[in-house]
Design a protein around this motif. Sequence first.
Motif, mmCIF file in Angstrom:
data_model
loop_
_atom_site.group_PDB
_atom_site.id
_atom_site.type_symbol
_atom_site.label_atom_id
_atom_site.label_comp_id
_atom_site.label_asym_id
_atom_site.label_seq_id
_atom_site.Cartn_x
_atom_site.Cartn_y
_atom_site.Cartn_z
ATOM 1 N N UNK A 24 -0.020 11.517 -27.126
ATOM 2 C CA UNK A 24 0.882 10.775 -28.022
ATOM 3 C C UNK A 24 2.341 11.080 -27.683
ATOM 4 N N UNK A 25 2.646 12.361 -27.490
ATOM 5 C CA UNK A 25 4.013 12.762 -27.167
ATOM 6 C C UNK A 25 4.457 12.198 -25.820
ATOM 7 N N UNK A 26 3.562 12.244 -24.836
ATOM 8 C CA UNK A 26 3.892 11.727 -23.504
ATOM 9 C C UNK A 26 4.125 10.229 -23.540
ATOM 10 N N UNK A 27 3.233 9.500 -24.235
ATOM 11 C CA UNK A 27 3.380 8.049 -24.328
ATOM 12 C C UNK A 27 4.698 7.678 -25.000
ATOM 13 N N UNK A 28 4.994 8.342 -26.117
ATOM 14 C CA UNK A 28 6.228 8.029 -26.847
ATOM 15 C C UNK A 28 7.462 8.404 -26.029
ATOM 16 N N UNK A 29 7.403 9.549 -25.347
ATOM 17 C CA UNK A 29 8.536 9.991 -24.529
ATOM 18 C C UNK A 29 8.814 9.015 -23.393
ATOM 19 N N UNK A 30 7.765 8.608 -22.694
ATOM 20 C CA UNK A 30 7.931 7.668 -21.576
ATOM 21 C C UNK A 30 8.373 6.299 -22.069
ATOM 22 N N UNK A 180 9.472 13.347 -16.139
ATOM 23 C CA UNK A 180 8.720 14.439 -15.508
ATOM 24 C C UNK A 180 7.856 15.120 -16.553
ATOM 25 N N UNK A 181 8.444 15.406 -17.710
ATOM 26 C CA UNK A 181 7.682 16.041 -18.790
ATOM 27 C C UNK A 181 6.558 15.137 -19.279
ATOM 28 N N UNK A 182 6.852 13.834 -19.418
ATOM 29 C CA UNK A 182 5.846 12.891 -19.896
ATOM 30 C C UNK A 182 4.639 12.818 -18.978
ATOM 31 N N UNK A 183 4.878 12.726 -17.685
ATOM 32 C CA UNK A 183 3.782 12.652 -16.718
ATOM 33 C C UNK A 183 3.014 13.975 -16.692
ATOM 34 N N UNK A 184 3.760 15.087 -16.715
ATOM 35 C CA UNK A 184 3.123 16.400 -16.744
ATOM 36 C C UNK A 184 2.230 16.530 -17.982
ATOM 37 N N UNK A 185 2.711 16.071 -19.127
ATOM 38 C CA UNK A 185 1.945 16.157 -20.377
ATOM 39 C C UNK A 185 0.669 15.326 -20.302
#
Length: 206
Positions: A24-30, A180-185
């Motif tokens: 959820x965090x990665x999707x929202x961040x990206x 970078x964080x989003x993909x890593x997550x």
Amino acid sequence: MSIFILTSRTESLNARVAAVGLIVAAFATLLLSHFSESLAPLRILTVAVAIFAVWAFCDEMGLKKPLNRAGFVFFVIATVSKVQILIGLATEIIGRYYLLYAAFLLMAVLFWSIALLHRQRSLKVVGAVGLLASLAPIIALVIGHVAVGFSAVLGVDAMLSVAEGSSTSDLGFVIMVERIFGIWAYVVAFLLWRGHVKADVFRSRA
């Protein structure tokens, strides 16, 4: 085949919670990285979900271990900086908060990636990729204007100018760090969901 891949193989409820939270965090961040508008409520909510998910991830990795704990501390400082930016800061100092946010978010990913290098082979690969992805921008930040070509490609020159009080219109470096964080997550969430990350499997210092 896709249903098999998406089936959870972890027996840990905490790992499943961390995986869902990170997704959820990665999707929202990206998604939000594509919008220049403030959208402060959505961004703050994303930060809250990310902290919750990262906390669960660190619990699964072993929060008592130095690398995981260090990553969590850097991540919390980064997210506090982001919340302050979203609430509102004076123009002359907001650039410094953007720089702090980007640098500490990279450091968090760096520490967690190093921690993954201490795990089994499947996690070592992810750790190595995460290490390289986070280390290159960090090096560019450190050497700054010395390596003009390298830092210009990554948008570091513009970020340093913003930190010195210039216009915040060019936030390409911050956006790159968030992606970078989003993909890593996303990748870590998959590993958690599939049971590759297990609590206290290794008694290492990571």
